[in-house]
Structure formats: C-alpha cells, structure tokens
Design a protein around this motif. Structure first.
Motif, PDB file in Angstrom:
ATOM      1  N   TYR A 293       0.829  -1.455   0.142  1.00  0.00           N
ATOM      2  CA  TYR A 293       0.351   0.342   0.426  1.00  0.00           C
ATOM      3  C   TYR A 293       0.182   1.175  -0.476  1.00  0.00           C
ATOM      4  O   TYR A 293       2.179   1.108   0.597  1.00  0.00           O
ATOM      5  N   MET A 294       0.001   2.533   0.040  1.00  0.00           N
ATOM      6  CA  MET A 294       1.252   3.719  -0.282  1.00  0.00           C
ATOM      7  C   MET A 294       0.772   4.285   1.296  1.00  0.00           C
ATOM      8  O   MET A 294      -0.633   4.567   1.193  1.00  0.00           O
ATOM      9  N   LEU A 295       2.074   5.237   0.894  1.00  0.00           N
ATOM     10  CA  LEU A 295       1.342   5.878   2.362  1.00  0.00           C
ATOM     11  C   LEU A 295       1.693   7.531   1.468  1.00  0.00           C
ATOM     12  O   LEU A 295       2.061   7.634   1.523  1.00  0.00           O
ATOM     13  N   ASP A 296       1.081   8.990   2.552  1.00  0.00           N
ATOM     14  CA  ASP A 296       1.501  10.213   1.733  1.00  0.00           C
ATOM     15  C   ASP A 296       2.216  10.672   2.218  1.00  0.00           C
ATOM     16  O   ASP A 296       2.957   9.612   3.455  1.00  0.00           O
ATOM     17  N   PRO A 297       3.262  12.185   2.456  1.00  0.00           N
ATOM     18  CA  PRO A 297       3.983  12.132   3.297  1.00  0.00           C
ATOM     19  C   PRO A 297       4.137  12.503   4.667  1.00  0.00           C
ATOM     20  O   PRO A 297       5.298  11.740   5.403  1.00  0.00           O
ATOM     21  N   CYS A 298       2.810  12.280   5.151  1.00  0.00           N
ATOM     22  CA  CYS A 298       2.795  12.066   6.231  1.00  0.00           C
ATOM     23  C   CYS A 298       2.545  10.319   7.658  1.00  0.00           C
ATOM     24  O   CYS A 298       1.744  10.393   8.280  1.00  0.00           O
ATOM     25  N   GLY A 299       2.470  10.019   6.059  1.00  0.00           N
ATOM     26  CA  GLY A 299       1.513   8.179   6.765  1.00  0.00           C
ATOM     27  C   GLY A 299       0.555   7.982   6.813  1.00  0.00           C
ATOM     28  O   GLY A 299      -0.289   6.995   7.410  1.00  0.00           O
ATOM     29  N   GLN A 300      -0.279   8.429   5.756  1.00  0.00           N
ATOM     30  CA  GLN A 300      -1.488   8.538   5.993  1.00  0.00           C
ATOM     31  C   GLN A 300      -1.819   7.280   5.151  1.00  0.00           C
ATOM     32  O   GLN A 300      -1.471   7.739   3.521  1.00  0.00           O
ATOM     33  N   PRO A 373      10.940   6.109   0.168  1.00  0.00           N
ATOM     34  CA  PRO A 373       9.593   7.054   0.066  1.00  0.00           C
ATOM     35  C   PRO A 373       9.584   6.807  -1.386  1.00  0.00           C
ATOM     36  O   PRO A 373      10.583   6.143  -3.357  1.00  0.00           O
ATOM     37  N   VAL A 374       9.257   7.327  -2.274  1.00  0.00           N
ATOM     38  CA  VAL A 374       8.440   7.727  -3.848  1.00  0.00           C
ATOM     39  C   VAL A 374       8.570   9.259  -4.226  1.00  0.00           C
ATOM     40  O   VAL A 374       7.463  10.257  -2.804  1.00  0.00           O
ATOM     41  N   HIS A 375       9.207  10.112  -5.052  1.00  0.00           N
ATOM     42  CA  HIS A 375       9.217  11.029  -5.265  1.00  0.00           C
ATOM     43  C   HIS A 375       9.545  11.626  -6.673  1.00  0.00           C
ATOM     44  O   HIS A 375       8.438  10.291  -7.895  1.00  0.00           O
ATOM     45  N   ASP A 376       8.315  13.149  -6.744  1.00  0.00           N
ATOM     46  CA  ASP A 376       8.832  13.055  -8.543  1.00  0.00           C
ATOM     47  C   ASP A 376       9.541  13.017  -8.939  1.00  0.00           C
ATOM     48  O   ASP A 376      10.465  13.007  -8.623  1.00  0.00           O
ATOM     49  N   ALA A 377       9.043  13.369 -10.318  1.00  0.00           N
ATOM     50  CA  ALA A 377      10.166  13.879 -11.920  1.00  0.00           C
ATOM     51  C   ALA A 377      11.501  15.330 -11.102  1.00  0.00           C
ATOM     52  O   ALA A 377      12.679  15.111 -11.040  1.00  0.00           O
ATOM     53  N   GLU A 378      10.543  15.763 -10.149  1.00  0.00           N
ATOM     54  CA  GLU A 378      11.361  16.751  -9.463  1.00  0.00           C
ATOM     55  C   GLU A 378      12.073  16.537  -8.443  1.00  0.00           C
ATOM     56  O   GLU A 378      12.608  17.438  -8.107  1.00  0.00           O
ATOM     57  N   GLY A 379      11.833  15.546  -8.051  1.00  0.00           N
ATOM     58  CA  GLY A 379      13.127  14.940  -6.684  1.00  0.00           C
ATOM     59  C   GLY A 379      11.773  15.672  -5.432  1.00  0.00           C
ATOM     60  O   GLY A 379      12.391  15.356  -4.260  1.00  0.00           O
ATOM     61  N   ARG A 380      10.627  15.674  -5.842  1.00  0.00           N
ATOM     62  CA  ARG A 380       9.856  15.486  -4.569  1.00  0.00           C
ATOM     63  C   ARG A 380       8.963  14.970  -3.418  1.00  0.00           C
ATOM     64  O   ARG A 380       8.211  14.046  -4.385  1.00  0.00           O
TER      65      ARG A 380
END
Length: 778
Positions: A293-300, A373-380
């Motif tokens: 499963y996936m979590l958002d940056p806060c762990g939700q 961690p999962v980042h977008d193309a800009e590394g965010r």
C-alpha cells in the motif's frame, strides 16, 4: 648572574632551534608525494628525500653528489637549460616550469618543478631548494580531454537520433548535423545561414517564441521546452528542445547549442503507459501474500490491496485516510517508532525492518517491512511505498530447520558414542572366532554377540542415512557397476543372518555382463536392505527369490519372499520413513522403519524406480527395482568362484601400528591382528603414535581420529610430511559423515573405516600391496 642567565637562555634557544630543524628535516625526508632535495650553488644534489626516491627511482647514495641535470632530457642538457634555470632562480629568487623529467630507468614523467634560491642572513647564496611534483596523471588526463573533445566533435556530426546544431548569438544556424537532417528534413546547404525560427509553427513565430527561448537561455544559461515543430515537408512533430548558451572565457555570449529530439513516439506511448500502469495497479491488487500500500508524506494510507486486507483484517473503507501507526503495538507508538521509520526511509532511500505488527482483531504477527520514499520527477517527496510480509510461517520453518540441524548434530555424536564401545566388542568377537572353543554354548553366545553388534551398527548407519536423505546430503559417485558385484556383496553381508534363520535364497541365473552406472556402496546398501527386509518378515525355513534381468533398456532386480506379506491398506505407505506395516510386530522384527524408505531414495538417486507388490497378509511380497542400464561396453563380470579363490589366498603378515585412546579397543584389535599373522605395536595418543612410527617402522597405521595431545588428522599430516616412508594410513573412527571422510582425505589417509570395523574388510585392506592414491570410504 646576568651572564649565567643569558648563557642558559642561549642554550635553550639553541636546543629549541636544533629540535625544530631536526623535526623539519624528518618531515621533509618522510614526504613521498614530492621530490624535495637540496642543491649546492653549482647544482649538485646535497640531500634526498623519500619522495625523490619514489618519483625518480634513484636512492640517496646514487643521487647525492650528482648534478641535477641528470633528470633532464638530453636536448635540455645540450642547451644547458638546467644551468639557465639555476641562473634565473639565483637572480629572481625562484624559477618554475612544467616539463618532462627522467627517472633512473629512463622513463619520463611530466613534472611541475620549482627551484628556489637559498640565501643566508647576509644575502649570500648558499644553494637551492628543488621541489618536483609528478603530474604525469594530470598530463594524461589533459591529453585524454583533448582526444575526447575531438571525438565529441566527430560524434555530434554523426548522431542521428538528435538534431544537434549551433546558432550564432542572433539565432542564425551555423552548423547542421546528420541527426538534424533526418529529423527536420533540411540538408546542410539548405538551412545553414537561415534563422532557426524556420522550423517553428507560424503561431509560435507570431508570438515571438523563438526569440523568447534565446533570451531565457542567454539569461539563465539554459532553456528547455516541449512543443510542436515543423519539418521541411510541412508535417509537424512533438519535440523536446534544449538550448544552451555558449560563452567564451571572458563570459561573452558567442552563440547557442540547440538539441532537438523527436518525441512523437513517446506521445503515442503515453496511452500505452497509462494502460500499463492500470494493469500494474490490478497486479498489486491481486497480490495476496504481501500487504502492498501507499502512504502520503505524513503516513496516511492512500491505497490498499487484497494482501493487506488478508494480513491485517482491515478492508479499504476502514483504513484509507488513516495513519499507518495503527498497525504498531502501543509501546512502539508511544516511542514514536512509525514516524522514526518514515524519516529513516526518507534519509536513506529505503528501510527494511522486522518487528511485531497488529491486526484488526488485536492479535500480533511477526512482520518483515520495507518502506521506500516515492519522489516525483522534480525530486519532491510524494509519499512512501509500504510492503509488509507476514513472517509467522517463515519463522516457524526456520525453527524447524534449526531443530533439524540440532538433530543431525545429535545423531552424529550419538553414532560416534555408540560406535566407539562397539569396536572392542567386534574385535574381541572376531578374535574368539579365530580361536574355536570346544564348548558349543560358548560358540552360540559368541555368534549372538556378533549378530547383535552387526545389527546395532546397521541401526546407527540407517539413522544417519535417513538424516542425509531427508536433507539431500547423500551424493552418488557414479561409475560402471556390474550387477553381479552388487549381488555378491549384498549376499556376503546377509548370508550369516539368512543362515541363522534357516532360510533359503534362490538366485535365478542371469547374464554376467549386466551393468548400470551408479555408486557401488549405495547399490549394495539398497539390495542388502531389500534382502534384510525379506528375511526379517519371512519365518524360519522360509524362501527368498532373487532375480536380475534386462528389460527395455533397464536392469530389473526383483526380491520376492513367502513371508507375511503387506495388507492393501499398508501398501501405499510401505516406503514411508518410520512407518511399520504391522504394529503388533514392532517389538519383534519391525526395526526402525527406515530400511525401505532408504531403498526408495537410493533407487531414485540412481534415476530408477521401485515397485512393491503383495497379494495381502500371509501371501509374501515382491519388490522390483528398475535401474537404467549402463550404455557403455559391457564387460564380463568376475565369477563368484574366482572372487572366493582370491579371498582364500594366503595372507602376508604386515607390521601394523594401532593408535587409539580407548585401551580396550587397542587391546582387542591387537589380539585380532596377531591371530591374523600380523606383527602389531600400539600407541594411545598422537605424540606416542609419531614416536612409535619412527621406532616400529610399520607398513600400516590404523589410527583413531579423536586422540589426546595430537588428533589423528595432524598425526597423518606429519607422517606424510616428515617421513620418507610410505605408510598405508587407515582411519578407524566413530565419525562417519561425508565431511569426516573428506577431512580424512585432505589429511592424507588412504582409507576411512567406521567403527565397529568389518574384520574381513580390514583383513582385505591389509592384504593389498600398496596404499591407495586417495581415500577409499567404507
């Protein structure tokens, strides 16, 4: 008083100056990256450090006193360039240059060389300090860069997948490569000198987009965009455009490098990619063994698959939007573990841990967790992927493996401890057998002891073989084996038992040249177990039939008896380990229940199969073994009579040294060997063995492994390494695992026998005239 103080102060200053100069001298001499040496006023070397020796190859005794011109090329010496450098350094205080210098072997190196004039307090020239640094690697790199630049120019002109061309400061095309012609359709003579906006759509030209791109590139140094471009034939393509400003060393804008890539195919693939991502989502959803499963940056929790639902008990409606910390035990939540693990994954790019996790119903399970961690193309940071595997079953399997390992160790130690006391009993019985006693009762008791020792030894061997089979540790050393040899050896082993039970074995005549590819020891064990099983379940005065024949490229070995038979319910389980066909008979003749299981595994290791047949209880049974026939040339097997005749040849006495820390074992084996006509000596530890070997000069050494003071392996090595005499070394030990035999071979033993030893087998080994080239296991 004042003069004394001044004298003391001067002494201290002199001492400090001396110490400082000494430390400086040691520092210079220890430097290895630079050649630091002193020259006198005429250029002769006066000192030499470790760096000078490393760089030039000259040691101090070769360099000191020589003129420093020896490090220059012959042309430089002819033009007196070294002397010129000293002159400039003396006049200006310093001279420096980069150039070639030469070492002791004539090898040249690129050097940065400084010469500094040294003057005293009055300005008088005292010499020069010369420092050389080897810059050969830097020079090589510079040459490589120049070559790379040339290759780059050639590469850019040949690239076909990118349109790479140059613009002047006003946007006029000044170069055109092969890739540009392929993508845009213009030849060089058609486009060079034109403004680069020619390849833009009219709408882009109208809004001044080409000029905008150049302004951004000039200001920021770089511009990148994706948009439509126009080919010569008017068709358009989706392009990725990169424009880079080019400036000279004075930062003056001199033009632009423009790179265009045709991405039309990528746009066509975007839909296929979207469909692929959808299929991947469906794949993750279908995984049942892992909670993915996936979590958002806060762990939700942002996504939830079927495996996550199965492992934790939560369905997606209950968990989406909730914090993943609810899967942790309360004490770890209070300690902040969930948040700490997210931070560790973010910092290190990945986190893999094991620990307890909590299900919906409150029960816990052992989990292996991977967070990335999962980042977008800009590394965010976009969130985290979270994978959980329930380790409960894995830990159970690991516990079983550990238990199995401990059991194997226990069986090995048990077999050793059982075999050691059996050895002197076997020796004593064999000795008694060679000295007939008039009392018939005495002979019957001796035979009982002999049979029971043999039975116990077979039980120990069967236990170890079961362990090896279960763990795949039995290996087959395949050679061409004649079936007649297998039959002869198996009958030799089982005949005393069969005769004791007054049973009759009928052997059907078979071709003497039948052969298979296999392991003689294991094939003999297989047939011996079948015959033993037939005898065990056949009453006294019963009959056993043995036949061998060739059928459809296979060799069939059949063992049949008229004994108790096997019921239809038990027949499917006849080859199971520790399974008995008749529980009522376990105390009598059923044994451990491993013999037939071993037979089946051994047959399968030879690429064969075995079939059990029985019409039921009281109807006897038959076992048919089918093995692939040896495809090679079939040679006639030796006749049993000839083998018996060879066995009956008179034995030649040997000088035998027996070494064992078990006094009973040594005494009984010595008595036995003496009755066989051998001259025997003894020793009870490793050091005594070496001394006895030197004193007694034996032909053969029968050596235990677990000896005090010096073990048997080390004794064997020393006998091999420190003696010109070629001993026949026989290991006689309670350790019988494959690794024990391999250690014996490495130590130099010729044979490896397991206690209690087969006396006839030991006798045959002593008859041979020379030691074997490598360990023969028995």
């Amino acid at each position: 008083m004042t003069n004394n103080r001044r004298s003391t102060r001067d002494s201290v200053v002199d001492e400090l100056r001396y110490q400082s100069e000494e430390r400086f001298r040691l520092l210079v001499e220890s430097v290895k990256e630079y050649a630091i040496f002193m020259l006198d006023c005429d250029g002769f070397v006066a000192s030499w450090n470790a760096g000078a020796e490393r760089i030039t190859g000259y040691v101090a005794s070769e360099a000191i006193g020589a003129h420093f011109a020896r490090f220059y090329a012959e042309e430089a010496r002819e033009t007196r360039w070294p002397e010129h450098q000293l002159s400039v350094a003396g006049r200006d205080g310093r001279f420096e240059e980069e150039g070639w210098r030469f070492g002791k072997g004539g090898e040249r190196f690129w050097a940065y060389h400084t010469i500094t004039a040294l003057r005293d307090g009055e300005g008088t020239l005292r010499g020069f300090a010369s420092i050389i640094r080897d810059l050969s690697e830097r020079r090589r790199q510079e040459d490589q860069v120049e070559q790379n630049e040339e290759r780059l120019r050639a590469l850019l002109s040949s690239v076909r997948d990118y349109a790479i061309y140059m613009l002047d400061a006003n946007g006029v095309i000044v170069s055109w490569g092969e890739g540009a012609q392929r993508i845009k359709g213009y030849r060089a003579e058609e486009i060079i000198g034109a403004h680069f906006s020619r390849v833009y759509p009219p709408q882009a030209i109208e809004r001044g987009w080409p000029e905008h791109e150049l302004r951004v590139a000039a200001t920021e140094g770089h511009f990148e965009d994706e948009d439509w471009r126009i080919r010569k034939d008017g068709t358009r393509f989706w392009a990725n455009v990169v424009i880079t400003a080019l400036r000279d060393r004075n930062s003056r804008l001199i033009g632009y490098c423009k790179i265009t890539r045709d991405l039309s195919e990528r746009r066509r693939n975007e839909e296929a990619l979207r469909q692929s991502e959808e299929r991947f989502r469906q794949l993750i959803e279908s995984v049942h063994d892992y909670a993915v499963y996936m979590l958002d940056p806060c762990g939700q929790v942002q996504s939830w698959n079927s495996g996550a639902q199965r492992i934790t008990g939560f369905d997606s409606a209950e968990i989406l939007g909730k914090h993943f910390s609810r899967f942790y035990p309360p004490d770890e939540i209070r300690a902040g573990t969930p948040w700490q693990q997210l931070e560790a994954a973010r910092l290190h790019g990945r986190l893999q841990v094991e620990g307890l996790r909590v299900r919906k119903d409150g029960t816990t399970f052992s989990a292996q967790v991977m967070i990335a961690p999962v980042h977008d193309a800009e590394g965010r940071l976009q969130g985290y992927s979270h994978i959980t595997h329930d380790q409960t079953q894995f830990r159970h399997m690991r516990a079983l493996e550990e238990s199995s390992r401990r059991m194997n160790e226990f069986l090995a130690v048990l077999s050793h401890e059982l075999r050691n006391p059996l050895a002197p009993i076997r020796h004593a019985v064999a000795w008694m057998k060679r000295r007939p006693h008039p009392d018939r009762m005495f002979e019957q008791v001796r035979e009982i002891i002999d049979h029971q020792v043999s039975h116990l030894a077979r039980v120990v061997d069967d236990l170890l073989d079961v362990s090896r089979v279960v763990h795949g540790a039995i290996t087959i050393v395949a050679t061409r084996i004649e079936i007649s040899t297998v039959v002869a050896r198996a009958l030799e082993t089982l005949t005393p038992l069969i005769e004791e039970r007054s049973q009759t074995v009928h052997i059907a005549p078979f071709e003497a040249d039948l052969a298979v590819s296999g392991d003689l020891v294991r094939l003999t064990q297989m047939l011996s177990n079948l015959l033993d099983n037939a005898s065990k379940y056949t009453p006294e005065h019963g009959e056993i039939w043995l036949s061998v024949r060739r059928t459809n490229g296979e060799i069939e070995i059949s063992v049949r008896d008229n004994g108790r038979g096997i019921s239809a319910e038990q027949l499917p389980h006849i080859f199971d380990f520790f399974r008995h066909t008749d529980q009522s008979l376990m105390r009598g003749t059923s044994g451990l229940g491993v013999g037939l299981g071993l037979v089946k595994r051994l047959v399968e290791l030879h690429g064969g199969r075995i079939v059990a047949r029985s019409a039921g209880a009281g109807c006897g049974c038959q076992f048919d073994v089918l093995l692939p026939a040896d495809p090679g040339l079939l040679l006639a097997a030796p006749e049993p009579r000839r083998l018996m005749a060879e066995a009956a040849r008179p034995r030649r006495g040997r000088r035998v040294l027996v070494v064992d820390d078990n006094v009973d074992s040594v005494t009984s084996l010595m008595l036995l060997l003496q009755t066989m006509g051998h001259e025997v000596a003894s020793a009870y530890d490793g050091i005594e063995a070496l001394e006895a070997a030197q004193r007694f000069e034996p032909d053969t050494v029968v050596l235990d492994i677990g000896l005090p003071r010096l073990n048997g392996y080390e004794v064997a090595r020393r006998l091999r390494e420190h003696s010109d005499r070629r001993y026949r070394l026989i290991a006689l030990t309670g350790w019988g695992q494959d690794e024990d035999r391999e250690r014996a071979r490495e130590a130099g033993f010729d044979h490896h026998l397991v206690k209690p030893v087969d006396v006839d087998q030991l006798g045959r080994l002593l008859e041979t005239d020379s030691a074997a080239a490598s360990v023969v296991t028995h």
